[in-house]
Each structure stands twice: as C-alpha cells, then as structure tokens.
Write a protein that holds these residues in place. Structure first.
Motif, PDB file in Angstrom:
ATOM      1  N   TRP A  29      -0.743   4.079   3.619  1.00 51.41           N
ATOM      2  CA  TRP A  29      -0.703   3.243   3.495  1.00 51.41           C
ATOM      3  C   TRP A  29      -2.480   2.733   3.679  1.00 51.41           C
ATOM      4  O   TRP A  29      -3.159   3.039   5.056  1.00 51.41           O
ATOM      5  N   GLU A  30      -3.147   1.933   2.694  1.00 48.80           N
ATOM      6  CA  GLU A  30      -4.330   1.631   3.140  1.00 48.80           C
ATOM      7  C   GLU A  30      -5.018   0.441   2.944  1.00 48.80           C
ATOM      8  O   GLU A  30      -4.175  -0.369   2.027  1.00 48.80           O
ATOM      9  N   THR A  31      -5.224  -0.582   4.250  1.00 52.82           N
ATOM     10  CA  THR A  31      -5.837  -1.892   3.576  1.00 52.82           C
ATOM     11  C   THR A  31      -6.064  -2.192   3.022  1.00 52.82           C
ATOM     12  O   THR A  31      -7.468  -1.143   2.013  1.00 52.82           O
ATOM     13  N   GLU A  32      -5.530  -3.240   1.209  1.00 53.89           N
ATOM     14  CA  GLU A  32      -6.127  -3.621   0.186  1.00 53.89           C
ATOM     15  C   GLU A  32      -6.867  -4.956   0.608  1.00 53.89           C
ATOM     16  O   GLU A  32      -7.798  -5.496  -0.353  1.00 53.89           O
TER      17      GLU A  32
ATOM     18  N   LYS B 122       4.249  -2.945  -1.378  1.00 55.58           N
ATOM     19  CA  LYS B 122       3.200  -3.395  -1.002  1.00 55.58           C
ATOM     20  C   LYS B 122       3.780  -3.600   0.716  1.00 55.58           C
ATOM     21  O   LYS B 122       4.600  -3.840   0.779  1.00 55.58           O
TER      22      LYS B 122
ATOM     23  N   SER C 128      -1.000  -4.209   2.070  1.00 58.39           N
ATOM     24  CA  SER C 128      -1.199  -2.289   2.098  1.00 58.39           C
ATOM     25  C   SER C 128      -0.717  -1.619   0.615  1.00 58.39           C
ATOM     26  O   SER C 128       0.464  -2.457   0.924  1.00 58.39           O
TER      27      SER C 128
ATOM     28  N   GLN D  32      -1.885   3.615  13.576  1.00 58.37           N
ATOM     29  CA  GLN D  32      -2.978   3.724  12.502  1.00 58.37           C
ATOM     30  C   GLN D  32      -4.106   4.509  12.767  1.00 58.37           C
ATOM     31  O   GLN D  32      -4.137   4.721  14.035  1.00 58.37           O
TER      32      GLN D  32
ATOM     33  N   ARG E 176      -2.317  -9.109   6.588  1.00 62.12           N
ATOM     34  CA  ARG E 176      -3.009  -7.255   6.480  1.00 62.12           C
ATOM     35  C   ARG E 176      -1.583  -7.350   4.826  1.00 62.12           C
ATOM     36  O   ARG E 176      -0.727  -6.405   5.482  1.00 62.12           O
TER      37      ARG E 176
ATOM     38  N   LYS F 276     -10.796  -0.316   5.478  1.00 63.77           N
ATOM     39  CA  LYS F 276      -9.990   0.194   5.164  1.00 63.77           C
ATOM     40  C   LYS F 276      -8.664   0.928   6.356  1.00 63.77           C
ATOM     41  O   LYS F 276      -9.006   1.814   6.359  1.00 63.77           O
TER      42      LYS F 276
END
Length: 127
Positions: free
Chosen positions: A7-10, A108, A124, A52, A122, A36
């Motif tokens: 997962w990547e921070t959006e 998400k 992601s 993480q 947050r 990100k």
C-alpha cells in the motif's frame, strides 16, 4: 486476507498536529509530510507481518497474531508489548502514546491514530 499486499499513502489528514503532539521534531515532520509511506502486509490467518518504509530507508516491521501479546516497535525505536485485536473488520492496537486502528474500505487501507482529541487519518491505495 483483505490487508495483505503493498500500500502507498494517498492522503493524510491531521498529520502535523498529530506529529507535534507526539513530540516529533519540526524538520522530521517537514520531511515526512508529503512522503508516500509504503506499507507491506502479509497475512496468514490471524498471523500478520506489517512493515512500513519511511524516508531515508528507515523501516519498521512488526509481527503479531490477533489476540496474542507480542513485542512491537515504533518508528522512534521504542519497544513495547501490545495485543492487536480484531474489532469487526478493523485491526486495533494501543501504542505507548496513542491508539491505532486499520481497516480496508472501498479498496483503500484506512489507518486512524488518535491521541486524546488529536487524530491522524492516513489513506493508502494498493500498488
């Protein structure tokens, strides 16, 4: 197995206020604001590995089993014992200075950290 994947921070809401409350220095807050964050999760039944990846190649990996006490670590290197529970479809754990929940909703990964009335949310996306 909804949590498994990369997962990547959006987006983040409340980042600055939450970090300041935890005593994170302003220069570190600045570096992390638009970073990100990548979260990698593996899940086998009730067993999880949650990693993480932070700026400057910093990495924190916590392994846990639902409802069993385990050793955990914060990004600041603080080690503590905690028990991760499953409340409905949410993972829930109390860190030394805040409470953290995670769920997958609408495809998400939604993470919410709360310390008193201050919160960080947050969101992601799967990559």
């Amino acid at each position: 197995m909804a949590f498994a994947g990369k997962w990547e921070t959006e987006s983040q809401e409340g980042y600055d206020a939450f970090c300041k409350l935890l005593g994170i220095p302003d220069d570190i807050i600045e570096k992390g604001r638009d970073y990100k964050l990548v979260t990698e999760v593996t899940q086998s039944g009730n067993d999880f590995t949650w990693t993480q990846l932070y700026p400057a190649n910093a990495k924190v990996t916590n392994k846990f089993t639902i409802n069993k006490e385990c050793d955990m670590e914060t990004i600041g290197g603080k080690k503590f014992k905690a028990t991760v529970s499953m409340e409905g479809d949410k993972l829930s754990v109390t860190f030394p200075n805040y409470h953290h929940t995670c769920e997958v909703s609408g495809g998400k990964l939604i993470e919410v950290s709360k310390a008193g009335s201050v919160g960080l949310t947050r969101t992601s996306r799967k990559i």
